[in-house]
Design an enzyme around this catalytic site. Sequence first.
Site, mmCIF file in Angstrom:
data_model
loop_
_atom_site.group_PDB
_atom_site.id
_atom_site.type_symbol
_atom_site.label_atom_id
_atom_site.label_comp_id
_atom_site.label_asym_id
_atom_site.label_seq_id
_atom_site.Cartn_x
_atom_site.Cartn_y
_atom_site.Cartn_z
ATOM 1 N N LYS A 131 -39.466 49.147 26.322
ATOM 2 C CA LYS A 131 -39.801 48.075 25.369
ATOM 3 C C LYS A 131 -40.962 48.494 24.484
ATOM 4 C CE LYS A 131 -37.973 44.362 28.234
ATOM 5 N NZ LYS A 131 -38.217 43.399 29.316
ATOM 6 N N GLN A 151 -43.035 40.588 32.366
ATOM 7 C CA GLN A 151 -41.856 41.179 32.993
ATOM 8 C C GLN A 151 -41.571 40.498 34.340
ATOM 9 O OE1 GLN A 151 -39.910 43.692 31.537
ATOM 10 N NE2 GLN A 151 -38.530 43.203 33.220
ATOM 11 N N ASP A 186 -39.331 35.891 25.016
ATOM 12 C CA ASP A 186 -38.234 35.893 25.984
ATOM 13 C C ASP A 186 -37.413 34.603 25.887
ATOM 14 O OD1 ASP A 186 -37.712 38.140 27.482
ATOM 15 O OD2 ASP A 186 -39.234 37.723 29.003
#
Length: 288
Positions: free
Chosen positions: A55, A99, A122
């Site tokens: 990422k 994460q 997200d």
Amino acid sequence: MGAARIIDGKAIAAAVRREVAAGAAALQRERGLTPGLAVVLVGENPASQVYVRSKAKATREAGMLSIEHTLPAETPEAELLALIADLNRRGDVHGILVQLPLPKHIDAGKVIEAIDPAKDVDGFHPVNVGRLASGAKALAPCTPTGCLILAKSVRAELAGLEAVVIGRSNIVGKPMAQLLLGESCTVTVAHSRTRDLPGVVRRGDLVVAAVGRPEMVRGSWIKPGAIVIDVGINRVPAADGKTRLVGDVAYAEAAEVAGAITPVPGGVGPMTIACLLKNTLDAAKAKP
Ligand code: NAD
């Protein structure tokens, strides 16, 4: 025969990433703004470490600022919440991603709710979940957003199609259903308690499989000509004693029947990061 068109997720993701890079360059030119993405990793989960590294690399390649925070597994919840509060305040951070999974002593729900919804790239914050469900402008979860782009690469207009989503997770299945409803599909969400799954899947002009069971969806379940999007990433033993990745769909069988199908790997996988970058750009653009 293998009649299906293969949907090239790698190429489509590369195109999305080029668009994002162009958008980031334009934002820089016009407003002197560099989109910034902060990625927070708690603990040493090897898979998570790989995701976070890729990422960060993709973020830099798109001309955006990548901020990485790697915290030890025993980090107290309060410390993580304090870091998020700091990232919420920072003017150079437009996207924040924590994460998952988090270590057990940390309440993931509490952490997600601590993220400023405007920076929640997200799309997991209840405000964004609610906005997506009510058809308002939202930061939508990256994987289902990627699936939608792949489906639309085959057929730009999805309205009226029977869409079957297999899986009802908050990360993939549920937001996928909301996005397809937003496209005016007739949406069925199937899950572990669904009766006659093959019969339900056979109705689908569009099938999205997000289950996590290797090759569960058989070719005989697929309606001829259907668009098949396979989210599953499953590692299984290979003939040579090593392992290989397969999806939730029995690819070779389904490709005989489907109109178009995503491979695993090289289908949905590359789209997730591309859509994360897109969300970060959108979050930066939306900044007043
Ligand atoms: P999850 O475990 O949270 O959810 C799985 C869902 O499948 C559940 O809702 C469950 O009801 C349903 N299910 C389980 N067994 C079933 C059965 N026998 N019949 C019908 N439904 C059944 O998983 P998830 O996070 O949604 O991920 C699903 C898959 O997608 C996994 O393989 C995961 O690795 C993969 N994934 C890929 C990406 C990507 O970037 N490509 C991103 C997220 C997840």
